[in-house]
Design an enzyme around this catalytic site. Sequence first.
Site, PDB file in Angstrom:
ATOM      1  N   TRP A 125      -2.689   5.629  -2.247  1.00  0.00           N
ATOM      2  CA  TRP A 125      -3.711   5.897  -3.245  1.00  0.00           C
ATOM      3  C   TRP A 125      -3.925   7.416  -3.357  1.00  0.00           C
ATOM      4  O   TRP A 125      -2.984   8.163  -3.523  1.00  0.00           O
ATOM      5  CB  TRP A 125      -4.994   5.123  -2.937  1.00  0.00           C
ATOM      6  CG  TRP A 125      -4.924   3.656  -3.279  1.00  0.00           C
ATOM      7  CD1 TRP A 125      -5.057   2.618  -2.417  1.00  0.00           C
ATOM      8  CD2 TRP A 125      -4.715   3.047  -4.578  1.00  0.00           C
ATOM      9  NE1 TRP A 125      -4.937   1.409  -3.081  1.00  0.00           N
ATOM     10  CE2 TRP A 125      -4.730   1.649  -4.404  1.00  0.00           C
ATOM     11  CE3 TRP A 125      -4.509   3.552  -5.865  1.00  0.00           C
ATOM     12  CZ2 TRP A 125      -4.564   0.750  -5.457  1.00  0.00           C
ATOM     13  CZ3 TRP A 125      -4.340   2.654  -6.920  1.00  0.00           C
ATOM     14  CH2 TRP A 125      -4.373   1.271  -6.705  1.00  0.00           C
ATOM     15  N   SER A 126      -5.149   7.903  -3.261  1.00  0.00           N
ATOM     16  CA  SER A 126      -5.407   9.307  -3.614  1.00  0.00           C
ATOM     17  C   SER A 126      -5.015  10.319  -2.556  1.00  0.00           C
ATOM     18  O   SER A 126      -5.168  11.525  -2.785  1.00  0.00           O
ATOM     19  CB  SER A 126      -6.878   9.492  -4.003  1.00  0.00           C
ATOM     20  OG  SER A 126      -7.127   8.897  -5.251  1.00  0.00           O
ATOM     21  N   VAL A 127      -4.486   9.877  -1.428  1.00  0.00           N
ATOM     22  CA  VAL A 127      -3.799  10.837  -0.565  1.00  0.00           C
ATOM     23  C   VAL A 127      -2.641  11.462  -1.350  1.00  0.00           C
ATOM     24  O   VAL A 127      -2.226  12.592  -1.085  1.00  0.00           O
ATOM     25  CB  VAL A 127      -3.313  10.166   0.730  1.00  0.00           C
ATOM     26  CG1 VAL A 127      -2.393  11.082   1.533  1.00  0.00           C
ATOM     27  CG2 VAL A 127      -4.519   9.766   1.592  1.00  0.00           C
TER      28      VAL A 127
END
Length: 398
Positions: A125-127
């Site tokens: 995801w937003s990593v």
Amino acid sequence: MRRPLLLLAALCALPATAAEIADARPPGLDGANWQFGPHNRWAYTHLREVLPTKAIPRDPARIEPIPGLDAAADRIELELGGGTVSLAAAMERHYVDGVLVLKDGRAVLERYAGTLTPERPHLLWSVSKTITGLVAASVAADGLVDLDRPVAEYVPELADSGWGPDPLRALLDMRDGSAWTEDYAAPDSTVRRQDCADGLLAGPDCAGIPVTGNYPFLPTVPRDPDRAGTFGYKSGTTDVVAWVLEAATGRRFADLVSERLWKPIGAERDASITVDVSGFTLASGGVSATLRDVARVGRLMLDRGRIGDRQVVPAAWIDDLVAQDAGAPWYRSFVWGLGDGRGSFQARGVHGQFVHVSPSTGTVIALLSSWPDADGGAEGVGEAETIALLAALENAVR
């Protein structure tokens, strides 16, 4: 001739092994539910069976070892929530699929749960946003983009969008003037409409939204000048940065990640990134990678952008992150700062993805999860609780 055929039939009728059963696609998993519990625990480690992806190749001849993996513990007691709890119990409580702790560059703790294994990639995801920021650092260091120049100069298609006049520096800090809304529980929010437009989500919430992909979708996002210069978390902003990097270099974003990050850090496995129907690679949340390679990204940041004798991203880029710590939480270059006075910072993603970097203690913690929904979805499960878990892990290995 009948005996071999009977033997073959008998072999085919043998029951599946436990590993094969555990790896089987859950019944009923579809485009409307794969992101959410309980289906996401399997889907996040099998994303290439759920959505189209593009490979992010590593260099098999240049794998950077992680010392200590063979001797790393997989059990530990943690001081958490006013009591003592085992790592296994904490992982079960918080839907953690894997955790790897590096101390002074050595692995001291590694444990897996759910369907995650050392060889299997997990959706970040937003990593992925932090990875995008590191790639932008590399491209900027080569003079291929100027962070003070506006988006429209690189991507004319975005001139009339919410990001057109904003400089790249503003986008990297999420201080652009787009009218983007990031509400995961609201089907009419921009982030959920993007999910529908790029094919990440299907079902009733996507009714009436054509699946066009991000290249057509992003230019439709309007501007709100009042938001320019003020922090507001917007996933689409990262996708715009990726589009700019593609335009400036003439390379697909996945190839940029491979060439400028994945190969230089010595990743041991290929990563991948989701691709929509327009061919756009989803820089804001589409990368999947193994836990160990995620820890390598954290180690790169801990070591000020250096791997061995190679400076992968400028040391000044990492120093600039730590310099933001004035005792209050901050956001810079797609990285979250804790504001703990020690320069600690994190990459974070919905559903419980974290890379925790503590320069003062030489600690990196990669932790990947499958929370039931984006913000938690169960009592006592969420960002605050996982940050407390990360602090307990850091304290336990000091």
